[in-house]
Design a protein around this motif. Sequence first.
Motif, PDB file in Angstrom:
ATOM      1  N   GLY A  92       0.849  -1.193   0.000  1.00 46.48           N
ATOM      2  CA  GLY A  92       0.000   0.000   0.000  1.00 46.48           C
ATOM      3  C   GLY A  92       0.874   1.228   0.000  1.00 46.48           C
ATOM      4  O   GLY A  92       2.093   1.135  -0.166  1.00 46.48           O
ATOM      5  N   SER A  93       0.260   2.385   0.182  1.00 47.92           N
ATOM      6  CA  SER A  93       1.046   3.617   0.309  1.00 47.92           C
ATOM      7  C   SER A  93       0.525   4.391   1.514  1.00 47.92           C
ATOM      8  O   SER A  93      -0.651   4.301   1.860  1.00 47.92           O
ATOM      9  N   ASP A  94       1.444   5.135   2.147  1.00 47.01           N
ATOM     10  CA  ASP A  94       1.105   5.842   3.387  1.00 47.01           C
ATOM     11  C   ASP A  94       1.574   7.290   3.266  1.00 47.01           C
ATOM     12  O   ASP A  94       2.770   7.558   3.206  1.00 47.01           O
ATOM     13  N   THR A  95       0.602   8.214   3.207  1.00 47.52           N
ATOM     14  CA  THR A  95       0.928   9.644   3.111  1.00 47.52           C
ATOM     15  C   THR A  95       0.695  10.325   4.458  1.00 47.52           C
ATOM     16  O   THR A  95       1.408  11.237   4.839  1.00 47.52           O
ATOM     17  N   GLY A  96      -0.359   9.839   5.173  1.00 46.47           N
ATOM     18  CA  GLY A  96      -0.639  10.406   6.498  1.00 46.47           C
ATOM     19  C   GLY A  96      -1.182   9.353   7.448  1.00 46.47           C
ATOM     20  O   GLY A  96      -1.829   9.685   8.442  1.00 46.47           O
ATOM     21  N   GLY A  97      -0.966   8.074   7.090  1.00 50.70           N
ATOM     22  CA  GLY A  97      -1.471   6.973   7.927  1.00 50.70           C
ATOM     23  C   GLY A  97      -2.179   5.917   7.097  1.00 50.70           C
ATOM     24  O   GLY A  97      -2.762   4.969   7.631  1.00 50.70           O
TER      25      GLY A  97
ATOM     26  N   TYR B 275      11.054   7.854   5.136  1.00 47.49           N
ATOM     27  CA  TYR B 275      10.914   8.522   3.844  1.00 47.49           C
ATOM     28  C   TYR B 275      12.221   8.363   3.054  1.00 47.49           C
ATOM     29  O   TYR B 275      13.298   8.671   3.570  1.00 47.49           O
ATOM     30  N   GLY B 276      12.127   7.839   1.867  1.00 46.47           N
ATOM     31  CA  GLY B 276      13.325   7.635   1.037  1.00 46.47           C
ATOM     32  C   GLY B 276      13.828   6.201   1.049  1.00 46.47           C
ATOM     33  O   GLY B 276      14.669   5.839   0.248  1.00 46.47           O
ATOM     34  N   ALA B 277      13.306   5.380   1.977  1.00 48.90           N
ATOM     35  CA  ALA B 277      13.779   3.989   2.064  1.00 48.90           C
ATOM     36  C   ALA B 277      13.274   3.154   0.891  1.00 48.90           C
ATOM     37  O   ALA B 277      13.909   2.179   0.492  1.00 48.90           O
ATOM     38  N   VAL B 278      12.111   3.526   0.356  1.00 53.17           N
ATOM     39  CA  VAL B 278      11.508   2.769  -0.758  1.00 53.17           C
ATOM     40  C   VAL B 278      11.246   3.740  -1.921  1.00 53.17           C
ATOM     41  O   VAL B 278      10.736   4.845  -1.711  1.00 53.17           O
TER      42      VAL B 278
ATOM     43  N   ALA C 137       1.441  10.057  -7.623  1.00 53.70           N
ATOM     44  CA  ALA C 137       1.740  11.021  -6.558  1.00 53.70           C
ATOM     45  C   ALA C 137       0.492  11.666  -5.982  1.00 53.70           C
ATOM     46  O   ALA C 137      -0.415  12.074  -6.709  1.00 53.70           O
ATOM     47  N   PHE C 138       0.457  11.722  -4.656  1.00 55.65           N
ATOM     48  CA  PHE C 138      -0.569  12.499  -3.940  1.00 55.65           C
ATOM     49  C   PHE C 138       0.163  13.681  -3.300  1.00 55.65           C
ATOM     50  O   PHE C 138      -0.014  14.822  -3.704  1.00 55.65           O
ATOM     51  N   ALA C 139       1.014  13.423  -2.297  1.00 60.39           N
ATOM     52  CA  ALA C 139       1.814  14.483  -1.672  1.00 60.39           C
ATOM     53  C   ALA C 139       3.247  13.962  -1.627  1.00 60.39           C
ATOM     54  O   ALA C 139       3.612  13.168  -0.762  1.00 60.39           O
ATOM     55  N   SER C 140       4.048  14.408  -2.586  1.00 64.54           N
ATOM     56  CA  SER C 140       5.349  13.789  -2.846  1.00 64.54           C
ATOM     57  C   SER C 140       6.327  13.826  -1.674  1.00 64.54           C
ATOM     58  O   SER C 140       7.201  12.969  -1.580  1.00 64.54           O
TER      59      SER C 140
ATOM     60  N   TYR D  37      -0.549  18.915   8.522  1.00 66.00           N
ATOM     61  CA  TYR D  37      -0.598  17.864   7.499  1.00 66.00           C
ATOM     62  C   TYR D  37      -1.551  18.240   6.362  1.00 66.00           C
ATOM     63  O   TYR D  37      -1.200  18.123   5.181  1.00 66.00           O
ATOM     64  N   TYR D  38      -2.751  18.688   6.718  1.00 61.05           N
ATOM     65  CA  TYR D  38      -3.727  18.970   5.653  1.00 61.05           C
ATOM     66  C   TYR D  38      -3.332  20.197   4.833  1.00 61.05           C
ATOM     67  O   TYR D  38      -3.682  20.283   3.658  1.00 61.05           O
ATOM     68  N   ILE D  39      -2.604  21.132   5.436  1.00 59.62           N
ATOM     69  CA  ILE D  39      -2.104  22.275   4.646  1.00 59.62           C
ATOM     70  C   ILE D  39      -1.040  21.775   3.651  1.00 59.62           C
ATOM     71  O   ILE D  39      -1.123  22.020   2.450  1.00 59.62           O
ATOM     72  N   VAL D  40      -0.064  21.034   4.163  1.00 55.35           N
ATOM     73  CA  VAL D  40       1.058  20.587   3.308  1.00 55.35           C
ATOM     74  C   VAL D  40       0.586  19.583   2.249  1.00 55.35           C
ATOM     75  O   VAL D  40       0.880  19.730   1.058  1.00 55.35           O
ATOM     76  N   ALA D  41      -0.190  18.575   2.703  1.00 55.09           N
ATOM     77  CA  ALA D  41      -0.615  17.512   1.771  1.00 55.09           C
ATOM     78  C   ALA D  41      -1.541  18.076   0.688  1.00 55.09           C
ATOM     79  O   ALA D  41      -1.408  17.720  -0.492  1.00 55.09           O
ATOM     80  N   CYS D  42      -2.467  18.957   1.074  1.00 53.65           N
ATOM     81  CA  CYS D  42      -3.389  19.513   0.070  1.00 53.65           C
ATOM     82  C   CYS D  42      -2.636  20.410  -0.916  1.00 53.65           C
ATOM     83  O   CYS D  42      -2.940  20.412  -2.111  1.00 53.65           O
ATOM     84  N   ALA D  43      -1.648  21.165  -0.405  1.00 49.97           N
ATOM     85  CA  ALA D  43      -0.864  22.031  -1.301  1.00 49.97           C
ATOM     86  C   ALA D  43      -0.161  21.178  -2.360  1.00 49.97           C
ATOM     87  O   ALA D  43      -0.210  21.478  -3.560  1.00 49.97           O
ATOM     88  N   GLU D  44       0.459  20.089  -1.910  1.00 50.60           N
ATOM     89  CA  GLU D  44       1.177  19.225  -2.864  1.00 50.60           C
ATOM     90  C   GLU D  44       0.192  18.513  -3.799  1.00 50.60           C
ATOM     91  O   GLU D  44       0.474  18.334  -4.986  1.00 50.60           O
ATOM     92  N   ALA D  45      -0.972  18.133  -3.261  1.00 51.03           N
ATOM     93  CA  ALA D  45      -1.969  17.441  -4.089  1.00 51.03           C
ATOM     94  C   ALA D  45      -2.505  18.362  -5.181  1.00 51.03           C
ATOM     95  O   ALA D  45      -2.711  17.929  -6.323  1.00 51.03           O
TER      96      ALA D  45
END
Lengths: 92, 467
Positions: B165-170, B188-191, B198-201, B298-306
Amino acid sequence: MNLKEEIKKILELVRLSEKEEKKYFEHFPKIIDFFKKIDELDLKDEKPFFYLEHLKTELRKDNPEEFENKELIFKNSPKFKGNFFITESPIE
Amino acid sequence: MSEIKRIISLYKNKEQLPSEVIKKYLEKARKNEFNSFISFNEKVLEQAEELDKKVKEGKIKGRLFGIPVSIKDNILIKGLKCTCASKILENYIAPYDATVIERLKKEGALITGKTNMDEFAMGSSNEYSAFGPASNPFDKERVPGGSSGGSAISVSADEAPLSLGSDTGGSIRLPASFCGVYGLKPTYGAVSRYGLVAFASSLDQIGPFAKYIEDVEILFDVIKGKDEKDKTSAYYPEREIKPSYLLKIGVLKDSFSDKVEDEIKTSLEEFIKLLEKEKIAEFKEFEMESFEYAIAVYYIVACAEASSNLARYDGVLYGFKLKGNNLWDMYEKTRTEGFGEEVKRRIMLGAFVLKSGYYEEYYVKAQKVRTKILKEFLKNLEEFDLLLMPVSPTLPFKKGEKLKDPISMYLSDIFTVSINLAGLPAIAFPFKLSKQGLPVGFQFVSKFFTEKLFFEVLKKIEKIIHG
């Protein structure tokens, strides 16, 4: 600019229909208010997060490469000729 | 205990063939009782039959030889659809393999299908899917957690022994916890993120789901490490990590706040007592001033990137398109019809916080709090080997319960988002069932690139709990 006009402007910026405005007006102001919570923190000595130290910024050389799986890309298009997609006009 | 080792030993002893194993899992998966799959790999049986020949010849090679794996539908697999559970990508076929898929294939894994998720990984309940909500295997009226709900279900309900799966905020840890399985959010960066939509890079990471910790470790070892195609991936430092005789574990004070359900708090106390009794660890509470601000950040940063990442879906580049009176009208119609409500809400929020006049007020401030969050975590990790906290403040909730109130849905992630903001590794692990028979799980957090510590400690705990 009031929030209603602001939402209309944002819808235009992100290429979403103005008709959506009503749908978002209910929750949008509450979420923006929720974001303001961070104002409670004293941040004068903090720098904005930029990147994690264990990650080095690397750039690779821009070498052109032949993409070998063209047929898979064309599978995403209903029509194509040679190396070109045939698309319908985007406008009516 | 390891399902991977059990299956491979079946092959080595010639007791079963890969095609027989794959049929067993596929039969269950295709019933789609919990709506966990969006599509299936129609060639997997053919691929398994190729491996049958190798078993017969005694040529078993690869750490995942003949092991079925399900994949979240935002990771590209060459020749298969990748919808991100969105109408806007409903017919998109991936022209290449994500790096994690290349690595799985190299080790002999058999990919069974693509799992359900919240659209573009934006959600905590798997209810925001264009293919319908998925159900919790422990109670179909309840959500499986999101956004990687389908992956967690597939493992929990024996539709696949492993999943990615993928985990951006849980999005790995929450569904893992709600479905009673392990879910790892790597450093972050291990995989490599190459081939992950991409959602929030700056927050996205791919990670494994499994029922046993040894399987999480094997799968993580296969997918981790530097990838030239993802410049944010890192060389994984190989070093021996042995847990100290008596671990020092910090327990987040907010784990016992009024916002957390009583049964989660009492279970956490029970877990702590168990580890103290077994002399595995000693515990001490720690505080984080920034903890309660993490959701807003989180929602400020993730939404900006999204809002930036999702600008590419305009009706020209990818599949779904509606005609308009002009080019502008075509973009609007396509995006308005193609995206679901939550995705549109996040795109708008992102555009708002990045807009001239608001950028400093929201985005820059949020990035400053992010620095503070990282500093606080690192300070606490100097004192403790591991940090412990719940994954969610609630048990799996009923479908529809939080759909009308986005903020209450966002608060489901209160214990998970800060870890993504800091880029640290975390693992959700199952502990017990609640009085209602619902899974209760917790999470450990540790220093960068110390996933091995999770594996060693949880192997001990797994033995104590399951014998």
